[in-house]
Each structure stands twice: as structure tokens, then as C-alpha cells.
Design a protein around this motif. Structure first.
Motif, PDB file in Angstrom:
ATOM      1  N   ALA A   1       0.865  -1.241  -0.052  1.00  0.00           N
ATOM      2  CA  ALA A   1      -0.041  -0.056   0.144  1.00  0.00           C
ATOM      3  C   ALA A   1       0.868   1.188   0.009  1.00  0.00           C
ATOM      4  N   ILE A   2       1.968   1.100   0.808  1.00  0.00           N
ATOM      5  CA  ILE A   2       2.896   2.426   0.851  1.00  0.00           C
ATOM      6  C   ILE A   2       3.442   2.564  -0.555  1.00  0.00           C
ATOM      7  N   ASP A   3       3.944   1.263  -1.235  1.00  0.00           N
ATOM      8  CA  ASP A   3       4.313   1.449  -2.615  1.00  0.00           C
ATOM      9  C   ASP A   3       3.400   2.219  -3.649  1.00  0.00           C
ATOM     10  N   ILE A   4       2.202   1.721  -3.521  1.00  0.00           N
ATOM     11  CA  ILE A   4       1.100   2.412  -4.178  1.00  0.00           C
ATOM     12  C   ILE A   4       1.054   3.867  -3.994  1.00  0.00           C
ATOM     13  N   ALA A   5       1.143   4.174  -2.679  1.00  0.00           N
ATOM     14  CA  ALA A   5       0.974   5.557  -2.165  1.00  0.00           C
ATOM     15  C   ALA A   5       2.047   6.542  -3.228  1.00  0.00           C
ATOM     16  N   ARG A   6       3.021   5.928  -3.017  1.00  0.00           N
ATOM     17  CA  ARG A   6       4.294   6.538  -3.589  1.00  0.00           C
ATOM     18  C   ARG A   6       4.322   6.785  -4.811  1.00  0.00           C
ATOM     19  N   GLU A   7       3.674   5.863  -5.775  1.00  0.00           N
ATOM     20  CA  GLU A   7       3.530   6.154  -7.153  1.00  0.00           C
ATOM     21  C   GLU A   7       2.352   6.964  -7.431  1.00  0.00           C
ATOM     22  N   LEU A   8       1.329   7.102  -6.642  1.00  0.00           N
ATOM     23  CA  LEU A   8       0.256   7.821  -6.738  1.00  0.00           C
ATOM     24  C   LEU A   8       0.501   9.257  -6.390  1.00  0.00           C
ATOM     25  N   GLY A   9       1.710   9.574  -5.719  1.00  0.00           N
ATOM     26  CA  GLY A   9       2.142  10.934  -5.339  1.00  0.00           C
ATOM     27  C   GLY A   9       1.560  11.409  -3.940  1.00  0.00           C
ATOM     28  N   THR A  10       1.387  10.418  -3.212  1.00  0.00           N
ATOM     29  CA  THR A  10       0.985  10.843  -1.834  1.00  0.00           C
ATOM     30  C   THR A  10       1.727  10.074  -0.872  1.00  0.00           C
ATOM     31  N   GLU A  11       1.917  11.237   0.220  1.00  0.00           N
ATOM     32  CA  GLU A  11       2.441  10.489   1.563  1.00  0.00           C
ATOM     33  C   GLU A  11       1.765   9.915   2.391  1.00  0.00           C
ATOM     34  N   LEU A  12       0.487   9.998   2.497  1.00  0.00           N
ATOM     35  CA  LEU A  12      -0.505   9.754   3.573  1.00  0.00           C
ATOM     36  C   LEU A  12      -1.027   8.272   3.500  1.00  0.00           C
ATOM     37  N   LEU A  13      -0.795   7.576   4.493  1.00  0.00           N
ATOM     38  CA  LEU A  13      -1.108   6.264   4.487  1.00  0.00           C
ATOM     39  C   LEU A  13      -2.221   6.223   5.725  1.00  0.00           C
ATOM     40  N   VAL A  14      -3.362   5.639   5.421  1.00  0.00           N
ATOM     41  CA  VAL A  14      -4.609   5.764   6.526  1.00  0.00           C
ATOM     42  C   VAL A  14      -4.844   4.217   7.089  1.00  0.00           C
ATOM     43  N   LEU A  15      -4.570   4.142   8.145  1.00  0.00           N
ATOM     44  CA  LEU A  15      -4.784   2.918   8.837  1.00  0.00           C
ATOM     45  C   LEU A  15      -6.271   2.907   9.600  1.00  0.00           C
ATOM     46  N   TRP A  16      -7.331   2.525   9.085  1.00  0.00           N
ATOM     47  CA  TRP A  16      -8.668   1.971   9.636  1.00  0.00           C
ATOM     48  C   TRP A  16      -8.265   0.585  10.218  1.00  0.00           C
ATOM     49  N   LEU A  17      -8.262   0.446  11.647  1.00  0.00           N
ATOM     50  CA  LEU A  17      -7.878  -0.693  12.159  1.00  0.00           C
ATOM     51  C   LEU A  17      -8.846  -1.615  12.422  1.00  0.00           C
ATOM     52  N   ALA A  18      -9.666  -2.088  11.383  1.00  0.00           N
ATOM     53  CA  ALA A  18     -10.961  -2.641  11.503  1.00  0.00           C
ATOM     54  C   ALA A  18     -11.074  -3.766  12.180  1.00  0.00           C
ATOM     55  N   ARG A  19     -10.182  -4.782  11.992  1.00  0.00           N
ATOM     56  CA  ARG A  19     -10.274  -6.098  12.880  1.00  0.00           C
ATOM     57  C   ARG A  19      -9.311  -6.126  14.070  1.00  0.00           C
ATOM     58  N   GLU A  20      -8.486  -4.825  14.160  1.00  0.00           N
ATOM     59  CA  GLU A  20      -7.504  -4.955  15.067  1.00  0.00           C
ATOM     60  C   GLU A  20      -8.005  -4.998  16.634  1.00  0.00           C
ATOM     61  N   GLY A  21      -8.918  -5.917  17.114  1.00  0.00           N
ATOM     62  CA  GLY A  21      -9.698  -5.886  18.326  1.00  0.00           C
ATOM     63  C   GLY A  21     -10.014  -7.309  18.764  1.00  0.00           C
ATOM     64  N   THR A  22     -11.262  -7.666  19.319  1.00  0.00           N
ATOM     65  CA  THR A  22     -11.624  -8.384  19.623  1.00  0.00           C
ATOM     66  C   THR A  22     -13.128  -8.819  19.507  1.00  0.00           C
ATOM     67  N   TYR A  23     -13.710  -9.967  19.381  1.00  0.00           N
ATOM     68  CA  TYR A  23     -14.968 -10.446  19.609  1.00  0.00           C
ATOM     69  C   TYR A  23     -15.119 -10.737  20.971  1.00  0.00           C
ATOM     70  N   ILE A  24     -14.392 -11.500  21.541  1.00  0.00           N
ATOM     71  CA  ILE A  24     -14.286 -11.822  23.191  1.00  0.00           C
ATOM     72  C   ILE A  24     -12.718 -11.777  23.574  1.00  0.00           C
TER      73      ILE A  24
END
Ligand code: XUL
Ligand code: MN
Length: 348
Positions: free
Chosen positions: A119-142
Motif C-alpha cells: 500500500a505504501i508502494d502504491i501511495a508513493r506511485e500515486l504521489g501521496t505520502e499519506l497512509l490511512v490505517l482504519w484498524l478494522a479487525r484489530e480488536g476482539t469479539y471476545i
């Protein structure tokens, strides 16, 4: 006024209308068609998931991914658009079922890290330095399914490795308290910024604040934005709206609570957000009932509400505000604001 602010949205905001209880109700719109909509709706920036920019990237080598990203940049250029950010979509792949960076399986954690580097490689090629992390499943159900202390270490380890992978990349964490998980590890702006301070380069880690996510955490979006702005940490926003504590609704900006929307705009104005050159992102969903030909109006409508509220913030009489505050007469201040929002003279 509209020249002061630049607006962005992601291609997922024009969608087929499927929800957990029913199938798509509108035909798919190709990315090319979506890109052609941006300018006509008043938008200049495109927010990308990694696989929005490079579809089926799991089938490609890193070299092929870079090549495809370069082609996407040309497409953007032809439409007069720029990429605002790229976000690794870790939550759809089967290896992300138990989370990416915090998965119990080390193989899955490794996959999440490698995918984020792409994703960082893609950002670089698209000319942006911003990587967004929505940490969707970084958590728990239990809670018992993970050792949370280890999970936080894994999360920090992953973000540090990404910061080290590209010395220019800037990471915006998009906090959300729940959904899809019962409980997310970085639920609020405060958590995200405390976490940022622990990374190897805190200056390159900030937040993207989404209105609906803040409301789901039981907090006030304008205060969260002000908190981040006061620390120079507001890297982007996902303005939308949310009617109370239920599923993440992504309603049009200002549609559930116009006054709360006014206050978000007020804070962005007070914090000089426009001058930072950062985008005003909208993360809004069209209602499932919308017919295809009007299934993008929610974007233009949200932008219109934002710009009209900028006008409201700028035209609220400063002397009246100062007088109410000096008298500690907040009832007077409140009715003046309400009259102003209703199109009446605040002083009446
Ligand atoms: C999820 C959410 C996402 C992110 C981008 O609730 O807001 O759309 O904004 O992945
Ligand atoms: Mn969002």
C-alpha cells in the motif's frame, strides 16, 4: 470560500447499496466512471484503498503493483485529480479474519505487514505520502481470544516497521470503537495519539477523524477534532453523520445533527485547517432507496452543507458572541446560534 477548502472522497462512497440484510440494488459503476464524477460533484481528491487503486493486487508481484499504480496516476492526472491517501484493506482477505497486525497467527501478521508495504508502494506511485490505517479487525469479539498486551506490542511493531520502510510516509490512524469487532484496540483519538507518541517517529503519525466513529464512541466530533488540531495531528477527516448509537450509518454530513456539524466546521475554521492544504474528506453512503442516476448526490449535498456552514461560522456576529461570553449568558449565545442556523437574525 469553496476555494479555501479542497474536498475528497473514496470510490466506495458510490456503491451498489447492498447491506447485511439485502443484495445490491444498483448496478456497479466502474472506477473510470467514478473518477469522471469527481470534478462535476466539486471534488479534487481521491481516497484509495490499496485494491481500489490496484485491483486484485494479491495476484500481482510488487513490481507489477508499482506498474499498475503508475497507470492509475496517469488516469488521475487525465481527470485533473490527485490521490489524497492509500489505505491497506486488511479486513476482507481471509488472512485478516482474526485481525491483521494483531492476529494470533504470525503468518497472518506477516501478511498484513507485507500488504501494508505494498500500500505504501502504491501511495508513493500515486504521489501521496499519506497512509490511512482504519484498524478494522484489530480488536476482539471476545476478550479472552487475545493477549491484549501482546496485541498492543504487535500493533506498535507493525506501525514502526511501516515508518521504517519508507522514511517519507505519514500515517493517519482512523479510530473507530467497534464494528466489525465488538471492541477495537484503538477506539478513540486519544488512544491513537497516545499510541503515536510511542512509535519510532511520532512526528509522522496522526489521525483521520470520522464524525460517525466519534459519535459511536459517545464523544463529540468537534472536541475530538480540536484535540487533534491543538497538537498539529489532524491529518484528514471523514465528515458524515450518525443518528445515535447503532450501526455505522455514514449519513450525509449535517443530516442528523446540523448543530454538531456547525461545530465541526467551526473548529476546522478556528484551527486553520484550510490553510494546511489538507483535504476535507467525506465518508458518506447513499441511502439504499436511491435510484442509480441520483446515487451520488449525497456527496455533493454533504459538500454543500459544509460550505454553507463555513458561511454560517464566518457570519456569526463576533461582537454578539463576545458580549454573551463576557456576560456569561450562554442561554443568549445558544438562542443566537439557533436563530443563525435557522436563517434568522441572531440578535433578533
Ligand atoms: C469504516 C470506514 C472506512 C475507512 C476507509 O467505518 O470508515 O471506510 O474510512 O477504509
Ligand atoms: Mn471512514
Amino acid at each position: 470560500m469553496s476555494q479555501d477548502y479542497r474536498f475528497s472522497f473514496g470510490p466506495w462512497n458510490v456503491h451498489e447499496g447492498a447491506d447485511p440484510f439485502g443484495p445490491p440494488v444498483r448496478p456497479s459503476v466502474s472506477l473510470g466512471e467514478k473518477l469522471r464524477l469527481y470534478k462535476t460533484l466539486g471534488f479534487d481528491g481521491v481516497q484509495f484503498h490499496d485494491d481500489d487503486a490496484v485491483p486484485e493486487l494479491e495476484e500481482l508481484t510488487p513490481g507489477e503493483i508499482v506498474k499498475r499504480a503508475r497507470e492509475m496516476r496517469r488516469l488521475l492526472h487525465d481527470e485533473g485529480l490527485v490521490a489524497e491517501f492509500v489505505a491497506p484493506r486488511l479486513w476482507e482477505d481471509s488472512r485478516g479474519i482474526d485481525g491483521g497486525y494483531t492476529a494470533n497467527d504470525p503468518g497472518c501478521r506477516q501478511w498484513a505487514l507485507e500488504r501494508s508495504k505494498r500500500a505504501i508502494d502504491i501511495a508513493r506511485e500515486l504521489g501521496t505520502e499519506l497512509l490511512v490505517l482504519w484498524l478494522a479487525r484489530e480488536g476482539t469479539y471476545i476478550r479472552e481470544s487475545k493477549n491484549p498486551l501482546e496485541a498492543f506490542r504487535h500493533l506498535l511493531d507493525a506501525v514502526n516497521k511501516l515508518l521504517e520502510y519508507d522514511p517519507k510516509i505519514v500515517i493517519a490512524i482512523e479510530p473507530k470503537p467497534n464494528e466489525p469487532m465488538d471492541q477495537a484496540y484503538l477506539p478513540t483519538v486519544g488512544h491513537a495519539l497516545a499510541f503515536a507518541s510511542q512509535t519510532v517517529d511520532p512526528a509522522r503519525v496522526g489521525v483521520l477523524i470520522e464524525t460517525a466513529h466519534v459519535i459511536l464512541a459517545g464523544l463529540d466530533p468537534s472536541d475530538e477534532m480540536a484535540f487533534a488540531l491543538s497538537m498539529g495531528k489532524l491529518l484528514s477527516v471523514h465528515l458524515n453523520d450518525q443518528n445515535g448509537l447503532k450501526f455505522d450509518e455514514d449519513k450525509s454530513f449535517g443530516s442528523a445533527n446540523l448543530r454538531a456539524a456547525f461545530n465541526q466546521v467551526r473548529v476546522l475554521e478556528l484551527g486553520g485547517y484550510a490553510a494546511t492544504g489538507r483535504f476535507v474528506g467525506l465518508d458518506v453512503k447513499a441511502m439504499r432507496t436511491q435510484k442509480p442516476e441520483v446515487a451520488m448526490r449525497h456527496l455533493a449535498n454533504s459538500r454543500e452543507v459544509f460550505l454553507r456552514l463555513v458561511e454560517k461560522v464566518r457570519t456569526f456576529p463576533r461582537d454578539l458572541e463576545a458580549q454573551c461570553i463576557a456576560n456569561r449568558d450562554y442561554e443568549a449565545l445558544e438562542i443566537a446560534i439557533l436563530r443563525h442556523l435557522m436563517g434568522l437574525s441572531p440578535a433578533l
